[in-house]
Design an enzyme around this catalytic site. Structure first.
Site, mmCIF file in Angstrom:
data_model
loop_
_atom_site.group_PDB
_atom_site.id
_atom_site.type_symbol
_atom_site.label_atom_id
_atom_site.label_comp_id
_atom_site.label_asym_id
_atom_site.label_seq_id
_atom_site.Cartn_x
_atom_site.Cartn_y
_atom_site.Cartn_z
ATOM 1 N N VAL A 1 39.442 -48.255 3.531
ATOM 2 C CA VAL A 1 39.710 -46.921 3.004
ATOM 3 C C VAL A 1 40.895 -46.284 3.731
ATOM 4 O O VAL A 1 41.908 -45.946 3.121
ATOM 5 C CB VAL A 1 38.470 -46.013 3.121
ATOM 6 C CG1 VAL A 1 38.795 -44.604 2.626
ATOM 7 C CG2 VAL A 1 37.301 -46.592 2.328
ATOM 8 N N GLU B 1 44.210 -45.343 6.023
ATOM 9 C CA GLU B 1 45.559 -45.880 6.064
ATOM 10 C C GLU B 1 46.235 -45.438 7.365
ATOM 11 O O GLU B 1 45.734 -44.546 8.058
ATOM 12 C CB GLU B 1 46.341 -45.413 4.838
ATOM 13 C CG GLU B 1 45.698 -45.905 3.540
ATOM 14 C CD GLU B 1 46.433 -45.463 2.282
ATOM 15 O OE1 GLU B 1 47.469 -44.776 2.395
ATOM 16 O OE2 GLU B 1 45.967 -45.817 1.182
ATOM 17 N N GLY C 1 43.517 -40.510 7.129
ATOM 18 C CA GLY C 1 42.163 -40.899 7.470
ATOM 19 C C GLY C 1 41.123 -40.187 6.625
ATOM 20 O O GLY C 1 40.575 -40.744 5.686
ATOM 21 N N SER C 2 40.874 -38.917 6.933
ATOM 22 C CA SER C 2 39.794 -38.189 6.267
ATOM 23 C C SER C 2 40.167 -37.664 4.884
ATOM 24 O O SER C 2 39.283 -37.282 4.120
ATOM 25 C CB SER C 2 39.347 -37.011 7.152
ATOM 26 O OG SER C 2 38.769 -37.475 8.354
ATOM 27 N N TRP D 1 42.170 -49.451 10.393
ATOM 28 C CA TRP D 1 40.809 -49.250 10.896
ATOM 29 C C TRP D 1 39.780 -49.952 10.012
ATOM 30 O O TRP D 1 38.688 -49.435 9.783
ATOM 31 C CB TRP D 1 40.453 -47.762 11.008
ATOM 32 C CG TRP D 1 41.304 -46.974 11.933
ATOM 33 C CD1 TRP D 1 42.127 -45.946 11.610
ATOM 34 C CD2 TRP D 1 41.416 -47.148 13.351
ATOM 35 N NE1 TRP D 1 42.760 -45.464 12.724
ATOM 36 C CE2 TRP D 1 42.344 -46.188 13.825
ATOM 37 C CE3 TRP D 1 40.848 -48.038 14.267
ATOM 38 C CZ2 TRP D 1 42.694 -46.077 15.153
ATOM 39 C CZ3 TRP D 1 41.206 -47.926 15.597
ATOM 40 C CH2 TRP D 1 42.111 -46.949 16.036
ATOM 41 N N GLU E 1 33.967 -42.235 9.735
ATOM 42 C CA GLU E 1 33.138 -41.799 8.595
ATOM 43 C C GLU E 1 33.374 -40.327 8.277
ATOM 44 O O GLU E 1 32.489 -39.606 7.818
ATOM 45 C CB GLU E 1 31.653 -42.047 8.872
ATOM 46 C CG GLU E 1 30.814 -42.220 7.630
ATOM 47 C CD GLU E 1 30.587 -43.680 7.255
ATOM 48 O OE1 GLU E 1 29.908 -43.945 6.266
ATOM 49 O OE2 GLU E 1 31.108 -44.558 7.968
ATOM 50 N N GLY E 2 34.607 -39.863 8.499
ATOM 51 C CA GLY E 2 34.955 -38.472 8.278
ATOM 52 C C GLY E 2 34.851 -37.696 9.572
ATOM 53 O O GLY E 2 33.755 -37.507 10.107
#
Length: 381
Positions: free
Chosen positions: A128, A130, A134-135, A159, A367-368
């Site tokens: 997911v 890049e 991220g978030s 990641w 995970e956020g």
């Protein structure tokens, strides 16, 4: 000291919790220091976890798994992360993203890709994030364009757990350019031997050293049209639902780490003297330990309540964000106090508290990030 007791755990998840504890005591904890020191991928422990039926077993029984639900996965996470976070993450990432394919994929995808993971013949992962994003799930730029009966992927992912080790990944990419930025993304199954797929391990991390993440470059990477998961343009919504479950389990990562920090600090101060007294006799030390227990018990109660809410689809995003933010921050708080109570010895990497301190800084981000969780909490209440 028994912190991860089963009294708060639903009865249906207690058996697998006991299995996870026995496995962690035998395979994870005794090897934690060595794998932290070497930073090697724990293949032997992963294979032992597969043999024990504790890896990739949230996949349905019809496909070869055990059909373990969210609360069972949370119970496993608590026990594994208490023993060692790096090894634990390797075990849990072995099927990361497979749940998306199970829920939204078709029968052919289930048989070709999910069954080998559930039967522990393959491992997978989810791509997911890049390098620059991220978030912001609606800000990713890696793209896929249709070319005949194929999709062509270009861009980068970062990641990514098992980017090098896995046989295939579930990959989140941009496929549209609509005004509604949330409808521009799709999910694809990408074999890691596909032409145009290139991955390498990212530089070594400060913690979670036994878990390997990678940097992927897609250069005109071609995959069959049949590898689209579900419908084009629905990837964002698939991922949002998936992360609701994942964040509850990440809360379990924090609970396991917090429990480890408390155990180490408790044992240390009860086995050390200073100024002619046992260190545990000082009121300041007792208050620190009490505060650690307060943080832990509060987080665990919330996390298990959230697990039930998310499992029942009762305002899942709100409860998942609460659990993830609170439990991972409780781990940080407990580890910092544990470091202080250990004094100078806390900085020695051979000591468990030092490893826990390094590790607990990471789940507050993945995970956020927790700042994003606070946005979700406010918006979804």
């Amino acid at each position: 000291m028994e912190l991860l007791d089963e009294s708060i755990v639903p009865e249906h998840a207690r058996e697998v919790k006991a299995e996870a504890r026995a496995f962690a005591d035998e395979h994870i904890a005794p090897n934690a220091e060595e794998y932290f020191r070497t930073g090697e991928y724990p293949w032997e422990i992963l294979e032992a976890g597969q043999d024990a039926g504790l890896v990739a077993q949230d996949i349905d029984e019809e496909l070869g798994g055990r059909g373990l639900g969210l609360e069972a996965m949370l119970a496993i996470a608590e026990e594994f992360y208490r023993a060692d976070a790096g090894i634990a993450l390797t075990l849990q990432l072995a099927s990361f993203g497979a749940e998306i394919v199970e829920k939204y994929g078709n029968d052919d995808q289930h048989e070709e890709y999910l069954r080998p993971v559930a039967e522990c013949d393959q491992i997978t992962g989810l791509a997911v994030s890049e390098p620059q994003t991220g978030s912001d799930l609606a800000g990713m730029t890696t793209s896929a364009e249709k070319d005949g009966d194929e999709w062509v992927l270009n861009g980068e992912k970062y990641w990514v757990g098992n980017a090098v080790e896995a046989e295939w990944l579930t990959v989140y990419v941009k496929t549209g350019d609509a005004d509604d930025r949330y409808s521009n993304y799709s999910m694809f199954i990408v074999p890691t031997d596909a032409p145009g797929y290139d991955a390498e391990h990212i530089p070594e991390k400060m913690g979670f050293r036994a878990s390997k993440q990678g940097h992927i470059e897609f250069d005109d990477c071609r995959i069959p049209e049949a590898n689209l998961v579900g419908n084009e343009g629905t990837g964002f919504y698939m991922l949002a639902d998936f992360f609701n479950h994942g964040r509850v389990v990440v809360g379990g990562h924090g609970l396991g780490l917090a429990a480890a920090a408390i155990e180490e600090a408790w044992d240390f101060v009860h086995d050390r003297a200073a100024f002619g007294r046992d260190v545990s006799e000082f009121q300041a030390v007792q208050h620190d330990l009490s505060d650690m227990l307060i943080e832990f018990e509060r987080a665990r109660a919330l996390n298990w309540r959230a697990a039930g809410k998310v499992a029942d689809q009762d305002n899942a995003g709100y409860w998942a964000a609460l659990a993830k933010a609170n439990s991972t921050e409780a781990a940080v708080e407990c580890a910092e106090r544990g470091m202080q109570l250990h004094g100078g010895r806390s900085v020695l990497s051979e000591n468990r508290i030092a490893r826990v301190y390094r590790d607990c800084r990471i789940p507050v981000i993945y995970e956020g990030a927790n700042a994003i969780q606070r946005n979700l909490i406010y918006r979804q209440r």
